[in-house]
Design a protein around this motif. Structure first.
Motif, PDB file in Angstrom:
ATOM      1  N   ILE A 120       0.832  -1.210   0.000  1.00 56.51           N
ATOM      2  CA  ILE A 120       0.000   0.000   0.000  1.00 56.51           C
ATOM      3  C   ILE A 120       0.864   1.257   0.000  1.00 56.51           C
ATOM      4  O   ILE A 120       0.631   2.175  -0.800  1.00 56.51           O
ATOM      5  CB  ILE A 120      -0.964   0.009   1.203  1.00 56.51           C
ATOM      6  N   ASN A 121       1.839   1.326   0.887  1.00 56.69           N
ATOM      7  CA  ASN A 121       2.685   2.525   0.951  1.00 56.69           C
ATOM      8  C   ASN A 121       3.412   2.804  -0.366  1.00 56.69           C
ATOM      9  O   ASN A 121       3.456   3.954  -0.802  1.00 56.69           O
ATOM     10  CB  ASN A 121       3.677   2.434   2.106  1.00 56.69           C
ATOM     11  N   PRO A 122       3.992   1.796  -1.045  1.00 54.13           N
ATOM     12  CA  PRO A 122       4.607   2.093  -2.340  1.00 54.13           C
ATOM     13  C   PRO A 122       3.606   2.557  -3.398  1.00 54.13           C
ATOM     14  O   PRO A 122       3.933   3.404  -4.227  1.00 54.13           O
ATOM     15  CB  PRO A 122       5.248   0.753  -2.748  1.00 54.13           C
ATOM     16  N   ILE A 123       2.372   2.022  -3.355  1.00 57.29           N
ATOM     17  CA  ILE A 123       1.361   2.494  -4.303  1.00 57.29           C
ATOM     18  C   ILE A 123       1.049   3.953  -4.030  1.00 57.29           C
ATOM     19  O   ILE A 123       0.972   4.769  -4.948  1.00 57.29           O
ATOM     20  CB  ILE A 123       0.092   1.617  -4.223  1.00 57.29           C
ATOM     21  N   VAL A 124       0.885   4.287  -2.746  1.00 59.59           N
ATOM     22  CA  VAL A 124       0.658   5.686  -2.381  1.00 59.59           C
ATOM     23  C   VAL A 124       1.895   6.505  -2.730  1.00 59.59           C
ATOM     24  O   VAL A 124       1.795   7.651  -3.162  1.00 59.59           O
ATOM     25  CB  VAL A 124       0.310   5.813  -0.880  1.00 59.59           C
ATOM     26  N   GLY A 125       3.066   5.912  -2.584  1.00 60.79           N
ATOM     27  CA  GLY A 125       4.316   6.594  -2.904  1.00 60.79           C
ATOM     28  C   GLY A 125       4.431   6.969  -4.364  1.00 60.79           C
ATOM     29  O   GLY A 125       5.163   7.891  -4.720  1.00 60.79           O
ATOM     30  N   ALA A 126       3.711   6.253  -5.214  1.00 59.54           N
ATOM     31  CA  ALA A 126       3.721   6.602  -6.636  1.00 59.54           C
ATOM     32  C   ALA A 126       3.088   7.973  -6.871  1.00 59.54           C
ATOM     33  O   ALA A 126       3.391   8.645  -7.841  1.00 59.54           O
ATOM     34  CB  ALA A 126       2.983   5.539  -7.442  1.00 59.54           C
ATOM     35  N   PHE A 127       2.226   8.386  -5.947  1.00 52.96           N
ATOM     36  CA  PHE A 127       1.554   9.676  -6.058  1.00 52.96           C
ATOM     37  C   PHE A 127       2.126  10.728  -5.126  1.00 52.96           C
ATOM     38  O   PHE A 127       1.759  11.882  -5.195  1.00 52.96           O
ATOM     39  CB  PHE A 127       0.051   9.521  -5.763  1.00 52.96           C
ATOM     40  N   GLY A 128       2.972  10.316  -4.205  1.00 49.83           N
ATOM     41  CA  GLY A 128       3.529  11.254  -3.229  1.00 49.83           C
ATOM     42  C   GLY A 128       4.677  10.598  -2.498  1.00 49.83           C
ATOM     43  O   GLY A 128       5.515   9.944  -3.095  1.00 49.83           O
ATOM     44  N   THR A 129       4.693  10.750  -1.204  1.00 46.09           N
ATOM     45  CA  THR A 129       5.758  10.162  -0.399  1.00 46.09           C
ATOM     46  C   THR A 129       5.472   8.682  -0.140  1.00 46.09           C
ATOM     47  O   THR A 129       4.319   8.263  -0.126  1.00 46.09           O
ATOM     48  CB  THR A 129       5.910  10.944   0.919  1.00 46.09           C
ATOM     49  N   LYS A 130       6.515   7.889   0.095  1.00 48.65           N
ATOM     50  CA  LYS A 130       6.348   6.453   0.255  1.00 48.65           C
ATOM     51  C   LYS A 130       5.783   6.061   1.614  1.00 48.65           C
ATOM     52  O   LYS A 130       5.249   4.976   1.763  1.00 48.65           O
ATOM     53  CB  LYS A 130       7.674   5.729   0.051  1.00 48.65           C
ATOM     54  N   ASP A 131       5.895   6.912   2.604  1.00 49.37           N
ATOM     55  CA  ASP A 131       5.428   6.585   3.940  1.00 49.37           C
ATOM     56  C   ASP A 131       4.185   7.400   4.258  1.00 49.37           C
ATOM     57  O   ASP A 131       4.231   8.627   4.299  1.00 49.37           O
ATOM     58  CB  ASP A 131       6.534   6.878   4.962  1.00 49.37           C
ATOM     59  N   LEU A 132       3.073   6.709   4.478  1.00 49.30           N
ATOM     60  CA  LEU A 132       1.831   7.416   4.786  1.00 49.30           C
ATOM     61  C   LEU A 132       1.948   8.241   6.059  1.00 49.30           C
ATOM     62  O   LEU A 132       1.331   9.295   6.173  1.00 49.30           O
ATOM     63  CB  LEU A 132       0.684   6.415   4.951  1.00 49.30           C
ATOM     64  N   TYR A 134       2.687  12.046   5.923  1.00 49.46           N
ATOM     65  CA  TYR A 134       1.709  13.050   5.505  1.00 49.46           C
ATOM     66  C   TYR A 134       1.206  13.792   6.736  1.00 49.46           C
ATOM     67  O   TYR A 134       0.760  13.186   7.700  1.00 49.46           O
ATOM     68  CB  TYR A 134       0.523  12.406   4.781  1.00 49.46           C
ATOM     69  N   SER A 135       1.305  15.111   6.694  1.00 49.32           N
ATOM     70  CA  SER A 135       0.859  15.917   7.829  1.00 49.32           C
ATOM     71  C   SER A 135       0.485  17.299   7.327  1.00 49.32           C
ATOM     72  O   SER A 135       0.804  17.673   6.202  1.00 49.32           O
ATOM     73  CB  SER A 135       1.957  16.010   8.883  1.00 49.32           C
ATOM     74  N   CYS A 188       5.362  25.331  11.531  1.00 50.34           N
ATOM     75  CA  CYS A 188       5.625  24.068  12.226  1.00 50.34           C
ATOM     76  C   CYS A 188       7.072  23.662  11.995  1.00 50.34           C
ATOM     77  O   CYS A 188       7.564  23.699  10.869  1.00 50.34           O
ATOM     78  CB  CYS A 188       4.698  22.982  11.718  1.00 50.34           C
ATOM     79  N   GLU A 189       7.707  23.284  13.082  1.00 49.73           N
ATOM     80  CA  GLU A 189       9.084  22.788  13.009  1.00 49.73           C
ATOM     81  C   GLU A 189       9.158  21.472  13.763  1.00 49.73           C
ATOM     82  O   GLU A 189       8.605  21.336  14.853  1.00 49.73           O
ATOM     83  CB  GLU A 189      10.045  23.808  13.619  1.00 49.73           C
ATOM     84  N   VAL A 190       9.849  20.520  13.162  1.00 53.46           N
ATOM     85  CA  VAL A 190      10.005  19.197  13.760  1.00 53.46           C
ATOM     86  C   VAL A 190      11.483  18.952  13.981  1.00 53.46           C
ATOM     87  O   VAL A 190      12.303  19.187  13.096  1.00 53.46           O
ATOM     88  CB  VAL A 190       9.408  18.106  12.843  1.00 53.46           C
ATOM     89  N   SER A 191      11.825  18.454  15.173  1.00 60.49           N
ATOM     90  CA  SER A 191      13.224  18.175  15.486  1.00 60.49           C
ATOM     91  C   SER A 191      13.675  16.894  14.791  1.00 60.49           C
ATOM     92  O   SER A 191      12.867  16.182  14.199  1.00 60.49           O
ATOM     93  CB  SER A 191      13.416  18.050  17.002  1.00 60.49           C
ATOM     94  N   GLY A 192      14.918  16.585  14.891  1.00 57.77           N
ATOM     95  CA  GLY A 192      15.481  15.379  14.278  1.00 57.77           C
ATOM     96  C   GLY A 192      14.900  14.104  14.865  1.00 57.77           C
ATOM     97  O   GLY A 192      14.887  13.059  14.221  1.00 57.77           O
ATOM     98  N   VAL A 230       1.382  23.665  15.526  1.00 60.64           N
ATOM     99  CA  VAL A 230       0.484  22.534  15.783  1.00 60.64           C
ATOM    100  C   VAL A 230       0.445  21.694  14.512  1.00 60.64           C
ATOM    101  O   VAL A 230      -0.062  22.123  13.476  1.00 60.64           O
ATOM    102  CB  VAL A 230      -0.930  23.025  16.151  1.00 60.64           C
ATOM    103  N   LEU A 231       1.010  20.511  14.589  1.00 57.17           N
ATOM    104  CA  LEU A 231       1.137  19.621  13.443  1.00 57.17           C
ATOM    105  C   LEU A 231       0.106  18.504  13.552  1.00 57.17           C
ATOM    106  O   LEU A 231       0.025  17.819  14.579  1.00 57.17           O
ATOM    107  CB  LEU A 231       2.551  19.040  13.396  1.00 57.17           C
ATOM    108  N   ILE A 232      -0.695  18.328  12.525  1.00 49.74           N
ATOM    109  CA  ILE A 232      -1.679  17.245  12.495  1.00 49.74           C
ATOM    110  C   ILE A 232      -1.108  16.137  11.619  1.00 49.74           C
ATOM    111  O   ILE A 232      -0.848  16.343  10.434  1.00 49.74           O
ATOM    112  CB  ILE A 232      -3.024  17.736  11.940  1.00 49.74           C
ATOM    113  N   LEU A 233      -0.927  14.972  12.204  1.00 50.60           N
ATOM    114  CA  LEU A 233      -0.354  13.826  11.497  1.00 50.60           C
ATOM    115  C   LEU A 233      -1.486  12.962  10.924  1.00 50.60           C
ATOM    116  O   LEU A 233      -1.740  11.864  11.380  1.00 50.60           O
ATOM    117  CB  LEU A 233       0.528  13.012  12.446  1.00 50.60           C
ATOM    118  N   TRP A 234      -2.141  13.440   9.896  1.00 50.32           N
ATOM    119  CA  TRP A 234      -3.270  12.725   9.338  1.00 50.32           C
ATOM    120  C   TRP A 234      -2.836  11.509   8.530  1.00 50.32           C
ATOM    121  O   TRP A 234      -3.628  10.586   8.311  1.00 50.32           O
ATOM    122  CB  TRP A 234      -4.155  13.650   8.504  1.00 50.32           C
TER     123      TRP A 234
END
Length: 138
Positions: free
Chosen positions: A38-50, A53-54, A61-65, A73-77
């Motif tokens: 599923i993730n690679p299929i979604v990756g064909a349209f965007g990023t490989k890891d669902l 997506y946020s 919004c800033e995210v640390s390492g 405020v980051l929504i991890l949908w």
């Protein structure tokens, strides 16, 4: 201890333990399917890891390492979408692999029981007719 031993050896407890083990193994299969297919299929349209997506609700919004949100405020949908897909895949497999065959088997059993009941009713009716014929012949 005797009562506890009887409780453990009852069919329900053993079946429940087997179901938990099978469920855990099945969860691994579903997770691997989502990550590997599923993730690679979604990756064909965007990023490989669902999960990546946020959306930033209140920014910037800033995210640390380490993946911790340091500002905004980051929504991890994407992770919610991934969990929903895993649930739908699990539900579909359970339905089509377990529920549908069990319903078919139950319907067949019900048909066999109904046919046996009909045959028994006909036999009783026939025996009643024979008895009545013998009584009137006397």
């Amino acid at each position: 201890m005797k009562g506890f031993k009887e409780f453990l050896l009852r069919g329900n407890v053993v079946e429940l333990a087997v179901a938990v083990v099978i469920g855990a193994a099945f969860t691994n299969i579903v997770n691997a399917f989502v990550k590997g297919v599923i993730n690679p299929i979604v990756g064909a349209f965007g990023t490989k890891d669902l999960a990546s997506y946020s959306s930033c609700l209140k920014g910037p919004c800033e995210v640390s390492g380490t993946g911790e949100v340091t500002s905004g405020v980051l929504i991890l949908w994407g992770s919610v979408l991934s969990a929903a897909l895993q649930f739908l895949i699990t539900a579909a497999v359970v339905y089509f692999v377990l529920i549908v065959p069990m319903n078919r088997m139950a319907a067949r059993r019900k048909t066999v029981v109904e046919e046996a009941a009909e045959a028994e009713a006909k036999e009783v009716q026939l025996l009643t007719e024979i008895r009545d014929a013998l009584v009137t012949a006397r």
